[in-house]
Structure formats: C-alpha cells, structure tokens
Design a protein around this motif. Structure first.
Motif, PDB file in Angstrom:
ATOM      1  N   GLU A   1       0.853  -1.184   0.000  1.00  0.00           N
ATOM      2  CA  GLU A   1       0.000   0.000   0.000  1.00  0.00           C
ATOM      3  C   GLU A   1       0.891   1.236   0.000  1.00  0.00           C
ATOM      4  O   GLU A   1       1.776   1.383   0.844  1.00  0.00           O
ATOM      5  CB  GLU A   1      -0.912   0.006   1.224  1.00  0.00           C
ATOM      6  CG  GLU A   1      -1.930   1.135   1.219  1.00  0.00           C
ATOM      7  CD  GLU A   1      -2.919   1.041   2.364  1.00  0.00           C
ATOM      8  OE1 GLU A   1      -3.862   1.864   2.406  1.00  0.00           O
ATOM      9  OE2 GLU A   1      -2.759   0.147   3.206  1.00  0.00           O
TER      10      GLU A   1
ATOM     11  N   TYR B   1      -4.911  -0.921  -2.595  1.00  0.00           N
ATOM     12  CA  TYR B   1      -5.501   0.338  -2.140  1.00  0.00           C
ATOM     13  C   TYR B   1      -6.892   0.054  -1.584  1.00  0.00           C
ATOM     14  O   TYR B   1      -7.454  -1.029  -1.795  1.00  0.00           O
ATOM     15  CB  TYR B   1      -5.583   1.345  -3.286  1.00  0.00           C
ATOM     16  CG  TYR B   1      -6.439   0.889  -4.449  1.00  0.00           C
ATOM     17  CD1 TYR B   1      -7.776   1.292  -4.559  1.00  0.00           C
ATOM     18  CD2 TYR B   1      -5.924   0.040  -5.433  1.00  0.00           C
ATOM     19  CE1 TYR B   1      -8.563   0.868  -5.609  1.00  0.00           C
ATOM     20  CE2 TYR B   1      -6.708  -0.379  -6.483  1.00  0.00           C
ATOM     21  CZ  TYR B   1      -8.019   0.033  -6.569  1.00  0.00           C
ATOM     22  OH  TYR B   1      -8.808  -0.393  -7.609  1.00  0.00           O
TER      23      TYR B   1
ATOM     24  N   ILE C   1     -10.165  -3.654   0.608  1.00  0.00           N
ATOM     25  CA  ILE C   1      -8.848  -3.719  -0.009  1.00  0.00           C
ATOM     26  C   ILE C   1      -8.978  -4.278  -1.421  1.00  0.00           C
ATOM     27  O   ILE C   1      -9.605  -5.317  -1.636  1.00  0.00           O
ATOM     28  CB  ILE C   1      -7.890  -4.594   0.822  1.00  0.00           C
ATOM     29  CG1 ILE C   1      -7.698  -3.983   2.218  1.00  0.00           C
ATOM     30  CG2 ILE C   1      -6.552  -4.735   0.119  1.00  0.00           C
ATOM     31  CD1 ILE C   1      -6.976  -2.668   2.210  1.00  0.00           C
TER      32      ILE C   1
ATOM     33  N   SER D   1       2.156   8.512  -0.340  1.00  0.00           N
ATOM     34  CA  SER D   1       0.814   7.988  -0.066  1.00  0.00           C
ATOM     35  C   SER D   1      -0.045   8.975   0.699  1.00  0.00           C
ATOM     36  O   SER D   1      -1.274   8.822   0.758  1.00  0.00           O
ATOM     37  CB  SER D   1       0.905   6.672   0.720  1.00  0.00           C
ATOM     38  OG  SER D   1       1.572   6.873   1.959  1.00  0.00           O
TER      39      SER D   1
END
Length: 540
Positions: A92, A134, A142, A533
C-alpha cells in the motif's frame, strides 16, 4: 492547552535546527566563482540556502540494510503476452516501475516462503511480482491494482532471526489475471507480460524530401487570402506556415473541402506511382481522373466559382459542350489555376496527411527531449540526457521519480503507449506546484522546495525495520508539520542524518520525517521526507 504547549515546543525545535544552519553559514563562505559549477550540478542547485556536500550516491545503495550478497543473476526479458505464475508482493502506497529499485525487509513467514520460492523457480528464477493495493473509497475494501511490475532479486541476505534483506529491481509491466493464496500461505498470481510498443517517430517521408502540394486554385483563394491578410494587418499578427496550413482547410465549405481533398489525394497517388512525370502531365492526368470518377464535379465547380463571385463566361460554356469538350475545358481551367497558385507560396501545404504539429504529438523522441528539458529545469537530477535515444526507458524513469501521489503514479504505470505516457508526464511537470496533505489538503510545500538527496531522484522507496516500504519525496523546507518524539539515528535511510516523525499539524496524519544532520559540517543541515501515499492527488 497541552496541545498548544506541544506544538510550541516543536516549533522551538525547528527554530533551533534552523539556527544551527545559520551559524554554520556565518563561518563558511561560498565563492562566487562556483556559481557556474552549480548550474552544471543540479543537486548543488536545489539546496539554495546551504552549500550541498552530501554524497547522494550512497542513498541508492540502501546501506541501512547492512551487508547483502549479489545474486549474480540477470533475468532475460520475457516476451510480451507471456502468461506465467509468480509469487506476489503487494504494498500500500508503493508503485514499482521498470528500472526502479525496491528494497525489502521480509519478516512475515509467508513472504519469506515467497522469496525462497522465487529463488528456486525454473522458468523465471529470482523474479517476483509487485503490485499496489488500495482501499476502495466507497466501501473501504482492499483491492489490488490491475497492472503491476515484475521485480528481479538482485541482492539477498538471510539474517540470524530468519528474516531477509532483499534488494530488487523492476523489470517489466504485467496485467494481473487472477490471484490466490496457496497451501503454504504464499500469495501467488497469474500474470500476463504487457507487450510494450516501440517508440514512434515522425515518418521520414512525411516532411522534408517531399515537395508541397498546391491547394485550391488561386481564383478561389484570392478573396480568402486578402481578407485574412487584412485581418492580420489590423491585429498585428503574423502567419506561420503551420497556422496557415491548419486554418486554411478549416475555413473551407464542405464542397470546397471535398474537392480540395480529392485533388490532394489524387495528386499524391499519381506521384507515388510515377515520380518521373512532369508537373503539367501530372496535373492533366489527375484532372481527367477526377472528371471520369465523379460526374458531379461540373456542378461542384460551378458552385465553387459562383460562391466565390468568380463565375465567368467559361463556366457557362461548359454546360453547352460535348463530353470531350467538358473535359478539355475543365482540364484547361484547372491547369491555368494551378499555374496561378505559384504566386501564393503561403498557400502550399505538405503532402503529409496531418499538419506537422500533429505528428510531433506522437513522436516519442521529440516528446522525450521536451520531458528531459522540463525535468532539468524543474528537478535537475538525475540527468535524463543519456536516455533521449531510449524514450521508453526515460518515460519509466521520470514516472518513477515524479513527486506526485501514488494514485497518479499508478495511472502512469497503467498507460499503454510511450508517447501517451510522456505527454502525461510533461503535463504533470508543467502543472505540479503545490504539495498538499491528502486528508485535510493543507499546503505542505511547493514545487520549488524539492530537494534531490539521492542520485536516483527526488522520490524513492525505502523500508523500515518493521518491513514497511515507504515512498518519500525529499523537500528542503515544509510547512504545517509538527514533530513527534526524539531524533533517532538507527536505521537511517540517509547516512549522517537522524530522523524524527512528523505529523500534519491540522489533522495529525503522519506525513513523513524530518532528517537532521548529526554533523554540523554536513549540508543541508536538515530536510523533510514526505510520504507520497499522504499527498493529495491534486497538486496544482
């Protein structure tokens, strides 16, 4: 009140760090003669307030992992369209591109088994699949991205506690067909290697060697030409060849445009089949073909002349002639008009089907030059000039180092076509300005605050002792951030610097780290590492 005291103490810490930098500047003097060297060295240019003496090549070695052994294995590139099964690593906040380095600290038993399986594979040894995960913004579930990258294990070391330190390098893009967990708990996936296209170049015969074709007869263009010149004289504008070529056909009526295109295409086809024919013979042949292929051209020609106010006695005589006479009159009319068009050189167009600027939009080499120039102006390092002859490699390198959000980077990874990817990167390079917090959209920094602390660029992937991989962009200064906890030197990604966790002061989201030099002679004295992120998608 407690929160205000904490924030105030953190502000004091930052002021103390900056004060140390100022004290150092008072001792050291910078020679003006070094300014020319700064222009050649982009890393020195980015640190505008301090002398830059940090060795950026050390960062790309990931020395914080300790000693790792080279596998001495290089996997041959797989054919596009090949389908194979690979152990999967999903992260992620991380997007791996071909050619980019990805360090791993493997602690979990299932991922340790995945690395061991990759080392022993027969068909594609030392290869894993890396894909981004993501959270769906609608249901927060997810999800796995549809496009990932194969990664070759370049360096490897097993530690005493059974964990692994691994350094991988991105190889080829793939599409994820399906994924599962096998009986040993290893995440696996069936992937299909993406068939990358070749760099596009403007066709050699589209421009240059081929002489231009004349447009419609001058008797039809005189009024348009004089009117356009009158407008330009009033506005003070000048007409370029590209503008005239583009605007001319747009200004024609449907009937005019049809005859213009038929004349252009027929003349082009004739010269391709018989390049030795003279201009007069060529035109006679084309005109005769037009008369035979389209009996309505007589009416179209009369309409054109009538609309332009140029109908003559010759036009009325066409209707009273025999078939052979009609052809002769029409050929004679077009031959005379073609001779007259030479007086209007600005009304000559290329034999290319599209204007020149259209071809440049898809010329991978021209786009690569433009992207490299923008990168040099905005970011500086690494230098992209060595990849101008390899637009595909350059497009992936820029995409892997652009200081943008992870979702934008995933978008770049999924783009098929080198020219399309380069055009998107050029758009981002021209528009990137503000770096905002993803949650509260507080402005953290500006594009001018970017700092290159690694020889690979202003953005890179690093792994912490817990095995979490972070992609961070380095900035010389940032706003709206609060420090949390003491400075720590252990497992520092940047040798010679201690790291301190930083949160967004508005929403308390962890944004990254502040890195401060442990030696006062090391420059820059401090900089920020912001997680991609946690950066908002909109950066303008």
């Amino acid at each position: 009140m407690d929160e205000e005291r904490i924030l105030e103490s953190e502000r004091l810490q930052i002021e103390q760090i900056r004060q140390l930098d100022l004290e150092e500047l008072q001792v050291e003097e910078v020679d003006d003669q070094d300014s020319s060297d700064d222009e050649q060295d982009p890393t020195a240019r980015t640190a505008t307030h301090d002398e830059f003496n940090f060795n950026t090549s050390i960062v790309s070695l990931h020395t914080y992992l300790g000693e790792v052994d080279d596998t001495h294995h290089r996997t041959a590139f797989l054919d596009g369209g090949a389908i194979l099964n690979l152990p999967l690593f999903y992260f992620e906040g991380v997007v791996l591109f071909p050619g980019a380095t990805l360090p791993l600290r493997v602690i979990q038993s299932n991922f340790i088994a995945a690395v061991e399986r990759a080392l022993g594979q027969v068909d594609v040894p030392y290869t894993i699949g890396v894909i981004r995960i993501y959270r769906d913004p609608h249901n927060l579930r997810i999800k796995l991205a549809t496009v990932g990258t194969t990664a070759e294990i370049r360096q490897y070391r097993r530690l005493e506690d059974g964990s692994l330190n691994v350094v991988t390098r991105g190889q080829q893009r793939f599409r994820l067909r399906r994924h599962w967990i096998d009986v040993d708990g290893v995440p696996c996936g069936e992937v299909q290697i993406i068939n990358e296209d070749l760099p596009l170049r403007t066709p050699r015969d589209a421009f240059g060697r081929l002489a231009p074709l004349s447009n419609l007869p001058s008797c039809l263009l005189a009024s348009k030409n004089s009117h356009a010149q009158m407008l330009r004289s009033k506005t003070g504008e000048t007409e370029s060849e590209e503008d005239s070529d583009e605007s001319f056909e747009n200004g024609l009526s449907l009937t005019e445009r049809r005859i213009h295109q038929s004349l252009t295409s027929s003349s082009y086809e004739h010269e391709m089949t018989d390049g030795s024919a003279s201009s007069d013979d060529e035109f006679t042949y084309e005109s005769d073909q037009e008369v035979r292929s389209n009996p309505n051209d007589r009416d179209s020609m009369r309409t054109l002349l009538s609309n332009s106010g140029k109908e003559t006695e010759m036009d009325s005589r066409i209707g009273n002639c025999s078939t052979s006479g009609k052809q002769s009159y029409k050929v004679e009319l077009f031959r005379n008009c073609r001779k007259n068009t030479d007086a209007y050189p600005s009304r000559r167009i290329s034999r290319a089907f599209w204007p020149h600027w259209v071809y440049l939009m898809f010329d991978s080499y021209c786009l690569a030059q433009r992207a490299a120039d923008l990168w040099k102006q905005i970011v500086g390092a690494p230098n992209m000039d060595g990849l101008l002859k390899k637009p595909d490699h350059l497009s992936f390198l820029i995409a892997s180092k652009l200081p943008v959000s992870e979702s934008t980077r995933q978008e770049l990874l999924e783009i098929d076509g080198i020219s399309y990817r380069l055009r998107r990167e050029i758009e981002l390079l021209e528009s990137i300005n503000l770096i905002r917090c993803k949650n509260c959209r507080t402005i953290i920094a500006r594009r001018s605050d970017m700092l290159v602390m690694s020889s690979e660029g202003p953005l890179g992937a690093y792994v912490n002792p817990g095995g979490y991989v972070h992609e961070i962009m380095t900035l010389l200064k940032a706003n709206g951030l609060a420090l949390q906890g003491p400075a720590v030197t252990e497992f520092s990604w940047f040798p010679g610097y201690a790291w301190t966790i930083t949160n967004c002061a508005a929403c308390e989201t962890q944004m990254g780290w502040l890195f401060t030099a442990t030696n006062r002679k090391l420059k820059p004295g401090s900089f920020w590492g912001i997680r991609s992120s946690q950066v908002a998608e909109e950066t303008r």
